[in-house]
Write a protein that holds these residues in place. Structure first.
Motif, mmCIF file in Angstrom:
data_model
loop_
_atom_site.group_PDB
_atom_site.id
_atom_site.type_symbol
_atom_site.label_atom_id
_atom_site.label_comp_id
_atom_site.label_asym_id
_atom_site.label_seq_id
_atom_site.Cartn_x
_atom_site.Cartn_y
_atom_site.Cartn_z
ATOM 1 N N UNK A 80 14.441 -2.840 -16.601
ATOM 2 C CA UNK A 80 13.122 -1.970 -16.965
ATOM 3 C C UNK A 80 12.024 -2.685 -17.263
ATOM 4 N N UNK A 81 12.091 -3.854 -18.048
ATOM 5 C CA UNK A 81 10.891 -4.712 -18.201
ATOM 6 C C UNK A 81 10.103 -5.254 -16.870
ATOM 7 N N UNK A 82 11.237 -5.462 -15.947
ATOM 8 C CA UNK A 82 10.515 -6.327 -14.720
ATOM 9 C C UNK A 82 9.866 -5.215 -13.914
ATOM 10 N N UNK A 83 10.531 -3.508 -14.032
ATOM 11 C CA UNK A 83 10.038 -2.422 -13.152
ATOM 12 C C UNK A 83 8.770 -2.401 -14.137
ATOM 13 N N UNK A 84 8.722 -2.267 -15.367
ATOM 14 C CA UNK A 84 7.515 -1.783 -16.057
ATOM 15 C C UNK A 84 6.235 -2.982 -15.877
ATOM 16 N N UNK A 85 6.416 -4.096 -15.751
ATOM 17 C CA UNK A 85 5.455 -5.008 -15.328
ATOM 18 C C UNK A 85 5.023 -4.771 -14.036
ATOM 19 N N UNK A 86 5.912 -4.532 -13.180
ATOM 20 C CA UNK A 86 5.443 -4.210 -11.732
ATOM 21 C C UNK A 86 4.470 -2.728 -11.692
ATOM 22 N N UNK A 87 5.107 -1.882 -12.345
ATOM 23 C CA UNK A 87 4.432 -0.723 -12.612
ATOM 24 C C UNK A 87 3.014 -0.711 -13.165
ATOM 25 N N UNK A 88 2.955 -1.644 -14.209
ATOM 26 C CA UNK A 88 1.612 -1.978 -14.710
ATOM 27 C C UNK A 88 0.675 -2.709 -13.877
ATOM 28 N N UNK A 89 1.298 -3.368 -13.036
ATOM 29 C CA UNK A 89 0.421 -4.310 -12.073
ATOM 30 C C UNK A 89 -0.287 -3.199 -11.229
ATOM 31 N N UNK A 90 0.709 -2.297 -10.624
ATOM 32 C CA UNK A 90 0.417 -0.979 -9.756
ATOM 33 C C UNK A 90 -0.629 -0.290 -10.265
ATOM 34 N N UNK A 91 -0.451 -0.089 -11.771
ATOM 35 C CA UNK A 91 -1.556 0.938 -12.403
ATOM 36 C C UNK A 91 -3.024 0.198 -12.310
ATOM 37 N N UNK A 92 -3.218 -0.875 -12.537
ATOM 38 C CA UNK A 92 -4.030 -1.627 -12.612
ATOM 39 C C UNK A 92 -4.907 -1.910 -11.103
ATOM 40 N N UNK A 93 -3.821 -1.931 -10.173
ATOM 41 C CA UNK A 93 -4.495 -1.926 -8.675
ATOM 42 C C UNK A 93 -5.212 -0.583 -8.415
ATOM 43 N N UNK A 95 0.992 -1.163 0.224
ATOM 44 C CA UNK A 95 0.078 0.055 -0.077
ATOM 45 C C UNK A 95 0.780 1.318 -0.052
ATOM 46 N N UNK A 96 2.093 1.152 0.828
ATOM 47 C CA UNK A 96 2.938 2.168 0.886
ATOM 48 C C UNK A 96 3.517 2.536 -0.741
ATOM 49 N N UNK A 97 3.818 1.462 -1.354
ATOM 50 C CA UNK A 97 4.341 1.530 -2.758
ATOM 51 C C UNK A 97 3.389 2.052 -3.667
ATOM 52 N N UNK A 98 2.046 1.348 -3.480
ATOM 53 C CA UNK A 98 0.911 1.978 -4.371
ATOM 54 C C UNK A 98 0.631 3.463 -4.224
ATOM 55 N N UNK A 99 0.664 4.124 -3.165
ATOM 56 C CA UNK A 99 0.314 5.546 -2.770
ATOM 57 C C UNK A 99 1.413 6.318 -3.178
ATOM 58 N N UNK A 100 2.623 5.901 -3.793
ATOM 59 C CA UNK A 100 3.662 6.595 -4.216
ATOM 60 C C UNK A 100 3.069 7.826 -5.321
ATOM 61 N N UNK A 101 1.963 7.132 -6.286
ATOM 62 C CA UNK A 101 1.737 7.970 -7.430
ATOM 63 C C UNK A 101 0.231 7.636 -7.382
ATOM 64 N N UNK A 102 -0.387 8.497 -8.297
ATOM 65 C CA UNK A 102 -1.797 8.198 -8.552
ATOM 66 C C UNK A 102 -1.917 7.465 -9.660
ATOM 67 N N UNK A 103 -3.302 6.840 -10.263
ATOM 68 C CA UNK A 103 -3.368 6.120 -11.190
ATOM 69 C C UNK A 103 -2.655 6.667 -12.647
ATOM 70 N N UNK A 104 -2.740 7.880 -12.894
ATOM 71 C CA UNK A 104 -2.262 8.624 -13.978
ATOM 72 C C UNK A 104 -0.706 8.673 -13.741
ATOM 73 N N UNK A 105 -0.051 8.823 -12.642
ATOM 74 C CA UNK A 105 1.374 8.662 -12.227
ATOM 75 C C UNK A 105 1.972 7.375 -12.665
ATOM 76 N N UNK A 106 1.063 6.244 -12.090
ATOM 77 C CA UNK A 106 1.625 4.766 -12.455
ATOM 78 C C UNK A 106 1.536 4.537 -13.969
ATOM 79 N N UNK A 107 0.712 4.829 -14.692
ATOM 80 C CA UNK A 107 0.449 4.907 -15.966
ATOM 81 C C UNK A 107 1.723 5.204 -16.911
ATOM 82 N N UNK A 108 1.833 6.568 -16.516
ATOM 83 C CA UNK A 108 3.244 7.389 -16.972
ATOM 84 C C UNK A 108 4.447 6.656 -16.883
#
Length: 260
Positions: A177-190, A129-142
């Motif tokens: 970057x691929x691994x972090x991108x997949x993690x970021x995509x997961x967080x965006x969907x969350x 949750x702390x990681x998820x709250x670092x950015x908004x939905x638009x932030x994680x998408x970017x």
């Protein structure tokens, strides 16, 4: 004749666009003027007038963390608990990592009557949750887009590169970057799921009896007071089923709360 008609049509379109741009510019200028007037009145301790100006900015369709934050501050100065909490929450939704908003929200929440202890979270969920709250939905998408672009460019350099050291370096960059991108995509969907499924509200009634069924004749389960934040689970007629941070649930008239 056809050319003249076409030119006349384009001229009308151009005039219409100019008019729209002028109206938009004037409206934006008016909103900025209202905001600055509100700030001036706030500085003079004229909080009622400041509130009116900030609310006019919002009514005109312009919202920002700064407007909500200043509106919350003005209400806080007048000891209006519910509007303070509500507007700090709105500001925090637009700037989730702003420490000043968080601190002032905490001050406003300290004025509330209800003491609610949230359910304990396990360590993994807390970190997530702390990681998820670092950015908004638009932030994680970017962030996701940036990382995918970085992966693509790094992979191309690796694939077409001739030097071994260069290929190894960019292969590592591409892999990370691929691994972090997949993690970021997961967080965006969350984040998207949270926005879609979690509706929150603030109690505006000075005192609200929470019922075990959506009617006034049902049994009272607990009482809430203004400024308390609740999660809306379900709606039935003029009633809404709410859940508190400690897990308690009950029905409240929808006029007693204001959705965030």
């Amino acid at each position: 004749m056809k050319t003249q008609g076409l030119m006349s049509r384009y001229s009308n379109i151009l005039v219409a666009l100019v008019v729209v741009l002028c109206v938009f510019s004037a409206s934006a200028q008016t909103a900025q003027q209202l905001f600055e007037t509100g700030n001036s009145q706030y500085a003079q301790n004229n909080y009622e007038e400041a509130i009116k100006n900030y609310e006019q900015v919002l009514d005109a369709g312009y919202e920002s963390a700064e407007v909500y934050y200043n509106l919350a501050n003005a209400n806080y100065k007048l000891n209006r608990i519910a509007p303070s909490v509500y507007n700090y929450e709105k500001a925090l939704a637009l700037k989730p990592n702003d420490k000043e908003i968080k601190n002032n929200l905490q001050f406003a929440q300290n004025m509330t009557v209800d003491a609610i202890t949230p359910l304990p979270e396990n360590t993994f969920k807390k970190w997530w949750n702390q990681l998820l709250n670092l950015f908004t939905l638009d932030g994680w998408a970017l962030v996701t887009v940036v990382l995918i672009v970085l992966f693509t460019l790094s992979f191309l350099v690796y694939y077409f590169g001739s030097k071994t050291v260069l290929k190894r370096s960019f292969f590592t960059i591409a892999f990370v970057s691929l691994g972090l991108g997949l993690l970021s995509l997961t967080l965006a969907f969350q984040a998207r799921s949270n926005e879609k499924n979690k509706r929150f509200a603030v109690v505006f009634s000075p005192e609200a009896e929470i019922k075990n069924a959506p009617n006034m004749g049902s049994e009272e389960v607990f009482v809430l007071h203004e400024g308390t934040k609740v999660r809306v689970i379900e709606e039935q007629g003029d009633w809404q089923l709410i859940r508190l941070a400690d897990g308690q649930e009950g029905w409240i008239p929808k006029t007693y709360i204001k959705l965030l």
